[in-house]
Design an enzyme around this catalytic site. Structure first.
Site, mmCIF file in Angstrom:
data_model
loop_
_atom_site.group_PDB
_atom_site.id
_atom_site.type_symbol
_atom_site.label_atom_id
_atom_site.label_comp_id
_atom_site.label_asym_id
_atom_site.label_seq_id
_atom_site.Cartn_x
_atom_site.Cartn_y
_atom_site.Cartn_z
ATOM 1 N N ASN A 111 -7.335 -68.934 -17.178
ATOM 2 C CA ASN A 111 -7.503 -68.776 -18.427
ATOM 3 C C ASN A 111 -7.066 -70.044 -19.297
ATOM 4 O O ASN A 111 -5.929 -70.505 -19.071
ATOM 5 C CB ASN A 111 -7.036 -67.432 -18.935
ATOM 6 C CG ASN A 111 -5.460 -67.515 -19.461
ATOM 7 O OD1 ASN A 111 -5.587 -67.895 -20.795
ATOM 8 N ND2 ASN A 111 -4.608 -66.995 -18.745
ATOM 9 N N PHE A 115 -3.514 -68.017 -27.225
ATOM 10 C CA PHE A 115 -3.018 -67.158 -28.076
ATOM 11 C C PHE A 115 -3.996 -66.472 -29.065
ATOM 12 O O PHE A 115 -3.598 -66.457 -30.216
ATOM 13 C CB PHE A 115 -1.664 -67.950 -28.821
ATOM 14 C CG PHE A 115 -0.398 -68.002 -27.919
ATOM 15 C CD1 PHE A 115 -0.278 -67.318 -26.837
ATOM 16 C CD2 PHE A 115 0.530 -68.512 -28.469
ATOM 17 C CE1 PHE A 115 0.827 -67.512 -25.801
ATOM 18 C CE2 PHE A 115 1.840 -68.743 -27.842
ATOM 19 C CZ PHE A 115 1.731 -68.172 -26.520
ATOM 20 N N SER A 174 3.290 -70.406 -22.198
ATOM 21 C CA SER A 174 1.862 -70.596 -21.976
ATOM 22 C C SER A 174 1.625 -72.019 -21.875
ATOM 23 O O SER A 174 1.725 -72.940 -22.851
ATOM 24 C CB SER A 174 1.136 -69.993 -22.888
ATOM 25 O OG SER A 174 -0.473 -70.202 -23.172
ATOM 26 N N ASN A 176 -1.424 -73.277 -22.458
ATOM 27 C CA ASN A 176 -2.643 -73.227 -23.477
ATOM 28 C C ASN A 176 -2.491 -73.514 -24.890
ATOM 29 O O ASN A 176 -3.657 -73.536 -25.562
ATOM 30 C CB ASN A 176 -3.472 -71.826 -23.233
ATOM 31 C CG ASN A 176 -3.954 -71.806 -21.544
ATOM 32 O OD1 ASN A 176 -4.234 -72.607 -20.973
ATOM 33 N ND2 ASN A 176 -3.792 -70.553 -21.135
ATOM 34 N N THR A 177 -1.307 -73.674 -25.391
ATOM 35 C CA THR A 177 -0.993 -74.060 -26.587
ATOM 36 C C THR A 177 -0.424 -75.595 -26.672
ATOM 37 O O THR A 177 0.667 -75.590 -25.902
ATOM 38 C CB THR A 177 -0.049 -73.057 -27.294
ATOM 39 O OG1 THR A 177 -0.817 -71.902 -27.559
ATOM 40 C CG2 THR A 177 0.365 -73.708 -28.719
ATOM 41 N N LYS A 213 10.415 -65.817 -21.565
ATOM 42 C CA LYS A 213 9.604 -65.875 -20.623
ATOM 43 C C LYS A 213 9.240 -67.467 -20.381
ATOM 44 O O LYS A 213 9.017 -68.197 -21.208
ATOM 45 C CB LYS A 213 7.990 -65.183 -20.755
ATOM 46 C CG LYS A 213 7.256 -65.110 -19.741
ATOM 47 C CD LYS A 213 5.941 -64.565 -20.180
ATOM 48 C CE LYS A 213 4.829 -64.397 -18.920
ATOM 49 N NZ LYS A 213 3.943 -63.200 -19.398
ATOM 50 N N ASN A 242 5.186 -67.148 -16.139
ATOM 51 C CA ASN A 242 3.678 -67.260 -16.689
ATOM 52 C C ASN A 242 2.837 -67.849 -15.846
ATOM 53 O O ASN A 242 3.189 -67.964 -14.513
ATOM 54 C CB ASN A 242 4.008 -68.081 -18.060
ATOM 55 C CG ASN A 242 2.846 -67.456 -19.036
ATOM 56 O OD1 ASN A 242 1.583 -67.456 -18.870
ATOM 57 N ND2 ASN A 242 3.347 -67.534 -20.366
#
Length: 362
Positions: A111, A115, A174, A176-177, A213, A242
């Site tokens: 994915n 966020f 994450s 993805n940011t 995390k 993560n």
């Protein structure tokens, strides 16, 4: 229930775009179409972590219930706790679609959501409406992509949800940011932990645990830095881990080249090794929550034996269906009875040295 899902439900959901299928599953939980788990929790599975009494050690990880729409429905499936979010102060759409990709042969998902969530206010209203209900519901907080002060976004999350969250997870892992994982660097982490924990301690009433995390892709030197910084702050726990950027050993012919974080079965070994290495670094007192690749009672217990106090899953429910949590909890209970073990906590750390001795896959 998992057998029925495998035969019918999975075929239907997998005919849909992954994000549409996810939305449909949230609606099903909202409307009560998904049967609740009927069994009672085994007292042997009860675990006390950071002052909270968990009826069993299995939780729903963040990422599924991003907007705090169905935490109580998740608890009814058999989870001992549910974590909502990641929530950012302002609503944001996330990355362009498509952004979720199934790797069916690997029981995995990539994915790059970024966020996507409705922001603090809608989640605050929903969690306020369940204020009188029992059950442990954690709030996973993050920073907006275009925030001028990301640390301030985490502080805002703690202040906003302090009266409602059973615990907080500070998500800096994450992939993805852009730039978010840079907060795991020691100087940045020092500032973040200092301000976030100060914000927690400044709130009146019950002291809410704060967990951090981290990513599974950190080199051992970074694990050393994180452990050293954690020792200087009153952090209540660490969540490992993560999603990963690694694509080692995948079987799937499709989607493996997509960018984003990989979750599911291929993450199990890497995340468990990092879990055990962090257990050795932080000592026996700090609670650790193991995440990554859990799809059975066996894998859940393996995480605990490697050093976890609690465990979480998400991706495996995509492949196994809503009955999976109940099956895992039942399986853990049966394992304890079979082996004559009176409490699940007695298993913790029994295999830490073996797992920590393995090299993190390159």
């Amino acid at each position: 229930m998992s057998g029925l899902f495998q035969a019918i439900g999975r075929k239907v959901l997998f005919s849909l775009d992954p994000e549409d299928a996810h939305g449909l599953s949230i609606k099903a939980l909202k409307t009560g179409l998904v049967p609740a788990w009927a069994a009672r929790n085994d007292p042997a599975l009860r675990v006390t972590v950071a002052g909270l009494s968990f009826p069993n050690p299995l939780g729903m990880a963040a990422g599924y219930d991003k907007n705090a729409e169905v935490p109580d429905a998740l608890l009814k499936l058999g989870f001992g706790f549910a974590e909502v979010g990641t929530l950012t102060p302002l609503a944001q759409a996330g990355n362009p679609k498509p952004r979720i990709f199934r790797l069916v042969e690997d029981n995995a998902v990539i994915n790059r959501l970024g966020f996507n969530n409705e922001g603090h206010e809608p989640a605050f209203r929903r969690l306020s409406n369940r204020r009188s209900r029992a059950g442990i519901v954690g709030v996973n907080i993050g920073a907006n992509k275009d925030s001028a002060d990301r640390v301030a976004d985490y502080v805002a999350g703690i202040r906003k949800f302090h009266t409602l969250a059973s615990y907080f997870t500070v998500n800096i892992s994450s992939p993805n940011t852009p730039g978010l994982r840079d907060l795991q660097a020691r100087d940045s982490l020092r500032e973040l932990l200092g301000k976030a924990l100060d914000a927690r301690d400044a709130q009146s009433g019950v002291r809410r645990p704060v967990f951090l995390k981290i990513a599974p892709d950190l080199p051992e030197a970074s694990l050393d830095d994180i452990a050293a910084e954690i020792a200087l702050h009153p952090l209540d726990g660490l969540i490992i881990s993560n999603t990963t950027l690694s694509r080692i050993g995948l079987k799937s012919a499709r989607n493996t080249a997509e960018t984003g974080g990989l979750s599911g079965v291929p993450l199990f070994e890497r995340s468990t090794i990092v879990l055990a290495k962090m257990r050795q670094r932080v000592g026996v007192e700090l609670p650790l929550i193991g995440v990554g690749g859990i799809d059975s009672a066996t894998t859940a217990i393996t995480k605990i034996r490697a050093g976890a106090d609690l465990v979480q899953l998400y991706t495996s429910m995509i492949y196994r269906g809503p009955g999976l949590a109940g099956e895992i909890v039942k399986g853990m209970s049966e394992t304890l009875k079979r082996d004559g073990i009176t409490t699940i906590a007695a298993l913790r750390d029994s295999d830490t040295a073996e797992w920590a001795g393995r090299a993190i896959p390159a």
